[in-house]
Design an enzyme around this catalytic site. Structure first.
Site, short mmCIF file in Angstrom:
data_model
loop_
_atom_site.label_atom_id
_atom_site.label_comp_id
_atom_site.label_asym_id
_atom_site.label_seq_id
_atom_site.Cartn_x
_atom_site.Cartn_y
_atom_site.Cartn_z
N HIS A 205 42.95 93.22 -12.33
CA HIS A 205 43.29 93.51 -13.73
C HIS A 205 42.67 94.84 -14.17
O HIS A 205 41.46 94.93 -14.36
CB HIS A 205 42.79 92.34 -14.60
CG HIS A 205 43.11 92.49 -16.05
ND1 HIS A 205 42.36 91.93 -17.05
CD2 HIS A 205 44.12 93.15 -16.68
CE1 HIS A 205 42.87 92.23 -18.21
NE2 HIS A 205 43.94 92.97 -18.02
N GLU B 242 38.96 93.96 -13.35
CA GLU B 242 38.52 92.56 -13.32
C GLU B 242 39.21 91.91 -12.12
O GLU B 242 40.44 92.01 -11.99
CB GLU B 242 38.97 91.92 -14.64
CG GLU B 242 38.27 90.67 -15.04
CD GLU B 242 38.72 90.20 -16.44
OE1 GLU B 242 39.88 90.42 -16.85
OE2 GLU B 242 37.88 89.59 -17.13
N ASN C 194 40.21 89.01 -21.78
CA ASN C 194 41.09 88.67 -22.90
C ASN C 194 40.73 87.37 -23.59
O ASN C 194 41.15 87.14 -24.73
CB ASN C 194 42.55 88.70 -22.45
CG ASN C 194 43.02 90.13 -22.39
OD1 ASN C 194 42.78 90.90 -23.32
ND2 ASN C 194 43.64 90.52 -21.29
N SER D 280 47.16 90.03 -17.35
CA SER D 280 46.02 90.05 -18.28
C SER D 280 45.55 88.65 -18.59
O SER D 280 44.53 88.49 -19.26
CB SER D 280 46.42 90.68 -19.61
OG SER D 280 47.24 91.77 -19.43
N1 CAA Z 1 46.47 107.92 -20.34
C1 CAA Z 1 45.56 108.66 -19.68
N2 CAA Z 1 44.52 109.26 -20.27
C2 CAA Z 1 44.40 109.13 -21.60
C3 CAA Z 1 45.31 108.39 -22.37
C4 CAA Z 1 46.39 107.77 -21.68
N3 CAA Z 1 47.28 107.01 -22.32
N4 CAA Z 1 44.92 108.43 -23.66
C5 CAA Z 1 43.81 109.18 -23.70
N5 CAA Z 1 43.49 109.59 -22.46
C6 CAA Z 1 42.36 110.40 -22.06
C7 CAA Z 1 42.41 111.75 -22.75
O1 CAA Z 1 43.26 112.64 -22.06
C8 CAA Z 1 40.96 112.15 -22.68
O2 CAA Z 1 40.64 112.61 -21.39
P1 CAA Z 1 39.60 113.85 -21.26
O3 CAA Z 1 38.27 113.29 -21.64
O4 CAA Z 1 39.72 114.22 -19.84
O5 CAA Z 1 40.13 114.88 -22.21
C9 CAA Z 1 40.20 110.83 -22.85
O6 CAA Z 1 41.15 109.82 -22.54
C10 CAA Z 1 39.74 110.68 -24.27
O7 CAA Z 1 40.90 110.80 -25.10
P2 CAA Z 1 40.88 111.49 -26.53
O8 CAA Z 1 39.77 112.50 -26.60
O9 CAA Z 1 42.26 111.95 -26.85
O10 CAA Z 1 40.68 110.30 -27.52
P3 CAA Z 1 39.50 109.27 -27.66
O11 CAA Z 1 38.18 109.90 -27.47
O12 CAA Z 1 39.82 108.55 -28.90
O13 CAA Z 1 39.70 108.26 -26.43
C11 CAA Z 1 40.52 106.23 -25.59
C12 CAA Z 1 40.90 107.57 -26.21
C13 CAA Z 1 39.89 106.46 -24.21
C14 CAA Z 1 41.83 105.50 -25.40
C15 CAA Z 1 39.51 105.50 -26.53
O14 CAA Z 1 40.01 105.46 -27.82
C16 CAA Z 1 39.20 104.09 -26.07
O15 CAA Z 1 38.37 103.87 -25.21
N6 CAA Z 1 39.88 103.13 -26.71
C17 CAA Z 1 39.73 101.70 -26.36
C18 CAA Z 1 40.62 101.42 -25.18
C19 CAA Z 1 40.52 100.01 -24.75
O16 CAA Z 1 39.84 99.16 -25.32
N7 CAA Z 1 41.25 99.72 -23.67
C20 CAA Z 1 41.35 98.37 -23.16
C21 CAA Z 1 42.52 97.71 -23.76
S1 CAA Z 1 42.70 96.06 -23.18
C22 CAA Z 1 43.52 96.25 -21.75
O17 CAA Z 1 43.96 97.25 -21.33
C23 CAA Z 1 43.71 95.05 -20.92
C24 CAA Z 1 44.48 93.96 -21.43
O18 CAA Z 1 44.55 93.01 -20.66
C25 CAA Z 1 45.14 93.88 -22.72
#
Ligand code: CAA
Length: 305
Positions: A162, A174, A212, A128
């Site tokens: 990434h 990325e 990040n 990351s």
């Molecule tokens: N693994 C796989 N699928 C998942 C999951 C997981 N851990 N958590 C949720 N999902 C799926 C759900 O099953 C659902 O799929 P369907 O549409 O097929 O039902 C979908 O995601 C939406 O989930 P929910 O309806 O339960 O919940 P939500 O609408 O709140 O969405 C979320 C969950 C997609 C995680 C949303 O909250 C979101 O986009 N959050 C922000 C995530 C983000 O910013 N990620 C980047 C982080 S930074 C990073 O990863 C990189 C780094 O370098 C640090």
């Protein structure tokens, strides 16, 4: 002209939330066989249980066409035994490392990958924030001059790929080129990310890349707001969710990413730039000291028991 990725078999190191997600999109979307390795058996069994749940859900939601297709995808994923380790990746065309955000660990892994994998295999890191140039240097066998033809060839196959968490859901990858990365490696890595159903952006090899360098100061500011008592945990998150339309508030997101991962990335940004604006908050440091790592450990800014 689109480039063929040529990945007939993929290796993935790490069965945590990122490695598992990468194995999932490779098996389900790109439909390639995947060898998965993690030194922790416990992590592998947790990961595979989550994989089965996801496959099931995606069949029910019609995202995978049939139970048979899900079964085929599951069968594409083979877990490597502990005794085999990285030697088991000898016939893969690409290996994606998704281990913890720790340079010495990654350096060791890339040295082993360079020694065990075919010379034409791509060595990708899901880091990351850590420099791809530095990781690529670790893939040059010790004692070999990095500017010799052999040294350059070894480092030229290293690339940053990434993914974002949850990998099956977030549509972005990325792509990061180190100083040594060849254009052929970059093109094939990009084509593979597209085959996994992802859109691709490119970033220079700077600490934290684009994602990040922007996200972590934001999360850190939210933690400092809590530390200074500017607002409650719930109000900080609610402000960003309802006021700015973020899917998760920043404290929930930090828990979701993992507080140890957030801290490791923030330290890389701070040490890599020397800029005090990236200094991790004391509260974040203390929470990681306490072993409160967010969702994966059952406690972070929120409780998950
Ligand atoms: N693994 C796989 N699928 C998942 C999951 C997981 N851990 N958590 C949720 N999902 C799926 C759900 O099953 C659902 O799929 P369907 O549409 O097929 O039902 C979908 O995601 C939406 O989930 P929910 O309806 O339960 O919940 P939500 O609408 O709140 O969405 C979320 C969950 C997609 C995680 C949303 O909250 C979101 O986009 N959050 C922000 C995530 C983000 O910013 N990620 C980047 C982080 S930074 C990073 O990863 C990189 C780094 O370098 C640090």
């Amino acid at each position: 002209m689109s480039v063929a990725h040529g990945i007939k078999k993929l290796g993935v190191i790490g069965a945590g939330q990122m490695g598992l997600g990468i194995a999932y999109v490779a098996a389900v979307k790109a439909k390639v066989p995947v060898l998965l390795y993690d030194r922790s058996k416990d992590q592998v069994s947790k990961g595979l249980a989550l994989m089965d749940k996801l496959l099931d859900k995606d069949v029910k939601k019609g995202k995978i066409e049939s139970a048979e297709a899900a079964k085929e995808a599951r069968e594409r994923i083979v877990v490597l035994g502990e005794e085999e380790g990285i030697k088991g990746f000898r016939d893969v065309d690409m290996c994606v490392e998704a281990a913890s955000e720790n340079f010495s660990l990654k350096a060791k892994l890339f040295a082993s990958m360079a020694a065990e994998l075919r010379p034409d295999a791509i060595l990708a890191s899901n880091t990351s924030s850590i420099s791809i140039t530095k990781i690529a240097a670790a893939a040059v066998p010790q004692g070999l001059n990095p500017s010799s033809e052999e040294g350059k060839a070894s480092a030229s196959r290293v690339v940053g790929l990434h993914f974002f968490n949850p990998v099956p859901v977030m549509p972005l990858v990325e792509l990061i080129s180190g100083l040594q990365t060849s254009s052929g490696t970059l093109d094939r890595a990009r084509a593979f990310a597209v085959a996994c159903g992802k859109e691709v952006t490119t970033s220079k090899d700077v600490p934290g890349f684009v994602s990040n360098a922007l996200l972590m100061p934001f999360l850190n500011e939210a933690i400092m707001c809590l530390e200074k008592g500017v607002a409650t945990r719930d109000d900080i998150d609610k402000t960003l969710r309802l006021g700015m339309g973020h899917p998760m508030g920043p404290l929930t997101l930090a828990d979701f990413i993992g507080l140890d991962t957030c801290l490791a990335i923030q330290r890389t940004l701070y040490e890599g730039t020397g800029d005090s604006k990236y200094r991790p908050s004391v509260l974040l440091e203390r929470m990681v000291d306490a072993g409160w790592l967010g969702k994966k450990s059952g406690k972070g800014f929120y409780d998950y028991t």
